[in-house]
Design a protein around this motif. Structure first.
Motif, PDB file in Angstrom:
ATOM      1  N   ARG A   1      -0.943  -0.212  17.747  1.00 40.66           N
ATOM      2  CA  ARG A   1      -2.207   0.926  17.591  1.00 40.66           C
ATOM      3  C   ARG A   1      -3.158   0.256  16.966  1.00 40.66           C
ATOM      4  NH1 ARG A   1      -2.084   6.327  18.846  1.00 40.66           N
ATOM      5  NH2 ARG A   1      -4.297   5.985  18.619  1.00 40.66           N
ATOM      6  N   GLU A   2      -3.689  -0.984  17.297  1.00 42.06           N
ATOM      7  CA  GLU A   2      -4.670  -1.541  16.409  1.00 42.06           C
ATOM      8  C   GLU A   2      -6.039  -0.660  16.160  1.00 42.06           C
ATOM      9  OE1 GLU A   2      -2.767  -2.900  18.821  1.00 42.06           O
ATOM     10  OE2 GLU A   2      -1.960  -4.744  18.059  1.00 42.06           O
ATOM     11  N   ASP A   3      -6.260   0.154  16.983  1.00 40.10           N
ATOM     12  CA  ASP A   3      -7.395   1.035  16.870  1.00 40.10           C
ATOM     13  C   ASP A   3      -7.158   1.782  15.521  1.00 40.10           C
ATOM     14  OD1 ASP A   3      -5.344   2.323  17.934  1.00 40.10           O
ATOM     15  OD2 ASP A   3      -6.472   3.708  19.165  1.00 40.10           O
ATOM     16  N   ALA A   4      -6.100   2.101  14.953  1.00 36.40           N
ATOM     17  CA  ALA A   4      -5.847   2.802  13.759  1.00 36.40           C
ATOM     18  C   ALA A   4      -5.948   1.796  12.595  1.00 36.40           C
ATOM     19  CB  ALA A   4      -4.676   3.500  13.804  1.00 36.40           C
ATOM     20  N   GLU A   5      -5.000   0.673  12.582  1.00 37.23           N
ATOM     21  CA  GLU A   5      -4.881  -0.196  11.632  1.00 37.23           C
ATOM     22  C   GLU A   5      -4.393  -1.434  12.031  1.00 37.23           C
ATOM     23  OE1 GLU A   5      -6.104  -0.523   8.548  1.00 37.23           O
ATOM     24  OE2 GLU A   5      -4.743   0.885   7.376  1.00 37.23           O
ATOM     25  N   THR A   6      -4.680  -2.654  11.488  1.00 33.51           N
ATOM     26  CA  THR A   6      -4.111  -3.888  11.849  1.00 33.51           C
ATOM     27  C   THR A   6      -3.538  -4.626  10.713  1.00 33.51           C
ATOM     28  OG1 THR A   6      -6.162  -5.077  11.258  1.00 33.51           O
ATOM     29  CG2 THR A   6      -6.027  -4.390  13.415  1.00 33.51           C
ATOM     30  N   VAL A   7      -2.600  -5.570  10.859  1.00 33.68           N
ATOM     31  CA  VAL A   7      -1.845  -6.088   9.837  1.00 33.68           C
ATOM     32  C   VAL A   7      -2.795  -6.518   8.590  1.00 33.68           C
ATOM     33  CG1 VAL A   7      -0.458  -8.099   9.003  1.00 33.68           C
ATOM     34  CG2 VAL A   7       0.239  -6.595  10.833  1.00 33.68           C
ATOM     35  N   ARG A   8      -4.023  -7.165   9.251  1.00 33.33           N
ATOM     36  CA  ARG A   8      -5.228  -7.697   8.232  1.00 33.33           C
ATOM     37  C   ARG A   8      -5.738  -6.409   7.717  1.00 33.33           C
ATOM     38  NH1 ARG A   8      -7.740 -12.524   8.086  1.00 33.33           N
ATOM     39  NH2 ARG A   8      -6.378 -13.348   9.814  1.00 33.33           N
ATOM     40  N   SER A   9      -6.359  -5.271   8.185  1.00 35.27           N
ATOM     41  CA  SER A   9      -7.094  -4.282   7.608  1.00 35.27           C
ATOM     42  C   SER A   9      -6.010  -3.580   6.636  1.00 35.27           C
ATOM     43  CB  SER A   9      -7.851  -3.429   8.617  1.00 35.27           C
ATOM     44  OG  SER A   9      -6.559  -2.707   9.311  1.00 35.27           O
ATOM     45  N   GLY A  10      -4.843  -3.304   7.072  1.00 36.07           N
ATOM     46  CA  GLY A  10      -3.859  -2.569   6.257  1.00 36.07           C
ATOM     47  C   GLY A  10      -3.460  -3.542   4.958  1.00 36.07           C
ATOM     48  N   THR A  11      -3.312  -4.828   5.031  1.00 31.90           N
ATOM     49  CA  THR A  11      -2.970  -5.544   3.736  1.00 31.90           C
ATOM     50  C   THR A  11      -4.206  -5.744   2.970  1.00 31.90           C
ATOM     51  OG1 THR A  11      -3.115  -7.484   5.093  1.00 31.90           O
ATOM     52  CG2 THR A  11      -0.952  -6.546   4.749  1.00 31.90           C
ATOM     53  N   ARG A  12      -5.527  -5.966   3.451  1.00 31.72           N
ATOM     54  CA  ARG A  12      -6.657  -5.811   2.814  1.00 31.72           C
ATOM     55  C   ARG A  12      -6.736  -4.476   1.874  1.00 31.72           C
ATOM     56  NH1 ARG A  12     -12.406  -4.639   3.012  1.00 31.72           N
ATOM     57  NH2 ARG A  12     -13.466  -6.748   2.590  1.00 31.72           N
ATOM     58  N   ALA A  13      -6.347  -3.469   2.581  1.00 28.80           N
ATOM     59  CA  ALA A  13      -6.635  -2.162   1.784  1.00 28.80           C
ATOM     60  C   ALA A  13      -5.295  -2.150   0.520  1.00 28.80           C
ATOM     61  CB  ALA A  13      -5.970  -0.850   2.780  1.00 28.80           C
ATOM     62  N   ALA A  14      -4.270  -2.804   1.101  1.00 27.09           N
ATOM     63  CA  ALA A  14      -3.135  -3.044   0.262  1.00 27.09           C
ATOM     64  C   ALA A  14      -3.616  -3.524  -1.344  1.00 27.09           C
ATOM     65  CB  ALA A  14      -2.039  -3.684   0.580  1.00 27.09           C
ATOM     66  N   ALA A  15      -4.196  -4.869  -0.923  1.00 29.76           N
ATOM     67  CA  ALA A  15      -4.747  -5.707  -2.166  1.00 29.76           C
ATOM     68  C   ALA A  15      -5.775  -4.832  -3.049  1.00 29.76           C
ATOM     69  CB  ALA A  15      -5.398  -6.812  -1.778  1.00 29.76           C
ATOM     70  N   MET A  16      -6.482  -3.875  -2.284  1.00 28.84           N
ATOM     71  CA  MET A  16      -7.561  -3.051  -3.029  1.00 28.84           C
ATOM     72  C   MET A  16      -6.826  -2.021  -3.745  1.00 28.84           C
ATOM     73  SD  MET A  16     -10.833  -4.056  -2.496  1.00 28.84           S
ATOM     74  CE  MET A  16     -11.807  -2.666  -2.760  1.00 28.84           C
ATOM     75  N   GLY A  17      -5.796  -1.682  -3.580  1.00 30.03           N
ATOM     76  CA  GLY A  17      -4.947  -0.783  -4.296  1.00 30.03           C
ATOM     77  C   GLY A  17      -4.345  -1.307  -5.388  1.00 30.03           C
ATOM     78  N   GLY A  18      -4.138  -2.788  -5.605  1.00 36.45           N
ATOM     79  CA  GLY A  18      -3.410  -3.476  -6.336  1.00 36.45           C
ATOM     80  C   GLY A  18      -2.032  -4.035  -5.940  1.00 36.45           C
ATOM     81  N   PHE A  19      -1.743  -3.938  -4.398  1.00 34.59           N
ATOM     82  CA  PHE A  19      -0.601  -4.251  -4.091  1.00 34.59           C
ATOM     83  C   PHE A  19      -0.490  -5.770  -3.365  1.00 34.59           C
ATOM     84  CE2 PHE A  19      -0.602   0.114  -3.410  1.00 34.59           C
ATOM     85  CZ  PHE A  19       0.653   0.526  -3.752  1.00 34.59           C
ATOM     86  N   THR A  20       0.592  -6.476  -4.018  1.00 38.50           N
ATOM     87  CA  THR A  20       0.739  -7.734  -3.619  1.00 38.50           C
ATOM     88  C   THR A  20       2.031  -7.982  -2.574  1.00 38.50           C
ATOM     89  OG1 THR A  20       2.260  -8.102  -5.507  1.00 38.50           O
ATOM     90  CG2 THR A  20      -0.019  -8.936  -5.881  1.00 38.50           C
ATOM     91  N   ALA A  21       2.643  -6.879  -2.374  1.00 39.71           N
ATOM     92  CA  ALA A  21       3.729  -6.778  -1.185  1.00 39.71           C
ATOM     93  C   ALA A  21       3.776  -5.447  -0.554  1.00 39.71           C
ATOM     94  CB  ALA A  21       4.848  -7.408  -1.728  1.00 39.71           C
TER      95      ALA A  21
END
Ligand SMILES: NC(=O)N[C@@H](CC(=O)O)C(=O)O
Length: 440
Positions: free
Chosen positions: A68-88
């Motif tokens: 379901r890359e139309d909803a999220e990809t590993v790249r976009s989701g982990t970029r969002a994670a970094a923006m939220g302060g997540f490292t894993a």
């Protein structure tokens, strides 16, 4: 070679202020030595009391890739994670194909490594195709390059007690944990929202609290019987908190998570029939919100996990009954925890580090994350300004989907910077796109 960063006057875990030097991927110095060891080439950040936390670790993220890359990809989701302060982040298994083989979990793990925004720990499915019947290749996933330790059919409940028992027994061999989506399927057929006064008034089919509580009660007893580790996903009711409290008092090896949305929002929001508030398990009552806050404050609930569940506009912008369950959460989690738990005096920043980093890293057996802020430790860190207030604009977030239930709300706190092994993924509140490199 990563750059050096000298963080001046930052407040590790919100306790006092000091200087911290990041160099060669680790915390190189704290206090007096930091300035002298920094040299001329360090990037200097004037902290002015900003809070330094270990990089956040999410035990429950839907990254949607593959399928379901139309909803999220590993790249976009982990970029969002970094923006939220997540490292894993732990990438949930309900992808297409399902993460139920070593091949698929390795693919997701590689996509995460190549994107470089956060370490991706794939979650393995408990059963083949999440169908609840045959155990998936748990051992092969554990031994793969992805080193899976968390197994879950999340989105679906492992409802057959025999399958659940076998899974709990099997993962003991490699120190794994079963993360259960507690939802008795027969009690929730056709369910659309929390069963209560509001569902009755709106005429929407109810999802009763007992459907969650019955599975948790069964599973803590099964975990005790087989002597295995159990983790309860997105606990949402006052009764569930009581059952976990009882199980822990008996010494049962159970951990539990609550989501940011269950800490803040209630079923009253369904009155507008806006499917952005449709989620599984559903938003509950104010009494439940109070109970999960209390459970998190007293340690009954171990962690906060986002259950970041991105969906396309087509899957969300429709009538309530037809809309998908789920809401995004990576980029608002820390703010919601600050607002509901820190600003109200229920948790300290050291507690926040525990519930959003140390404890999830421990439950997921994630090496090098959730570590103390100490010299020689990997520089997986996040820097937070608790004094900022900002309005959430879903269209401006890094996640590819806009189904945030906090859109238009003003929330406290903002992630200023995130470092993954000493490399900045976020700086001055913006993603460091140019710094993303393929690292093996
Ligand atoms: N939490 C949600 O509301 N949705 C999850 C799966 C699920 O738990 O139903 C999703 O994958 O979208």
């Amino acid at each position: 070679m990563t750059r050096k960063y000298l963080l001046r006057d930052v407040s590790p875990l919100g306790d006092g202020t000091t200087d911290v030097l990041l160099a060669d991927g680790v915390i190189a110095a704290i206090g007096g030595d930091a300035e002298s060891l920094a040299g001329d080439d360090a990037v200097v950040i004037n902290g002015g009391g900003l809070i330094l936390l270990p990089g956040l670790v999410d035990l429950h993220t839907h990254l949607r890739e593959p399928g379901r890359e139309d909803a999220e990809t590993v790249r976009s989701g982990t970029r969002a994670a970094a923006m939220g302060g997540f490292t894993a982040v732990h990438a949930m298994a309900n992808t297409t194909p399902t993460q139920d083989t070593a091949g698929v979990v390795e693919q997701v793990w590689r996509l995460g490594r190549d994107a470089g925004w956060a370490d991706v720990r794939p979650v393995g499915a408990v059963t083949v195709g999440l169908e609840g019947e045959r155990l998936a290749e748990l051992g092969a996933m554990a031994e793969s390059a992805a080193q899976v330790r968390v197994f879950s059919d999340d989105g679906k409940c492992v409802h057959d007690p025999v399958v659940m028992r076998r899974a709990l027994e099997y993962v003991k061999a490699f120190d794994g944990v079963i993360a259960q989506h507690a939802q008795e399927p027969r009690l929730t057929e056709g369910a659309q929202m929390h069963e209560g006064v509001v569902s009755a008034e709106l005429g929407l089919a109810g999802w009763p609290a007992v459907a969650e509580e019955a599975i948790i009660a069964r599973d803590v007893l099964l975990a005790e019987h087989v002597g295995s580790r159990l983790h309860v996903c997105h606990l949402s009711t006052a009764g569930s908190v009581e059952i976990i409290r009882w199980a822990k008092s008996r010494g049962i090896d159970v951990t539990a998570e609550v989501t940011p949305h269950h800490l803040m929002l209630t079923d009253e929001l369904a009155r507008g029939y806006d499917p952005v508030f449709k989620v599984n398990p559903p938003l509950r009552t104010q009494r439940d919100v109070e109970a999960v806050r209390e459970g998190l404050a007293d340690g009954t609930i171990d962690i906060v996990a986002t259950d970041h569940a991105p969906h396309t506009r087509e899957d969300k912008d429709c009538e309530w009954g037809a809309a998908a369950f789920g809401m995004t959460g990576l980029e608002t989690a820390l703010s919601v925890v600050q607002e509901t738990m820190v600003d109200t005096g229920r948790l300290t920043w050291a507690d926040v580090a525990r519930v959003l980093s140390t404890a999830p890293a421990r439950i997921g057996r994630v090496p090098d994350h959730g570590r103390p802020i100490a010299v020689g430790e990997p520089a997986n860190l996040t820097l937070v300004d608790p004094g900022i207030r900002r309005v959430v604009v879903p269209e401006q977030q890094s996640t590819q989907s806009v189904n945030s239930p906090f859109g238009g709300r003003e929330l406290s706190g903002c992630v200023i910077a995130t470092w993954l092994r000493g490399r900045a993924t976020v700086m001055d509140g913006s993603a460091c796109d140019e710094s993303v490199v393929v690292s093996s």
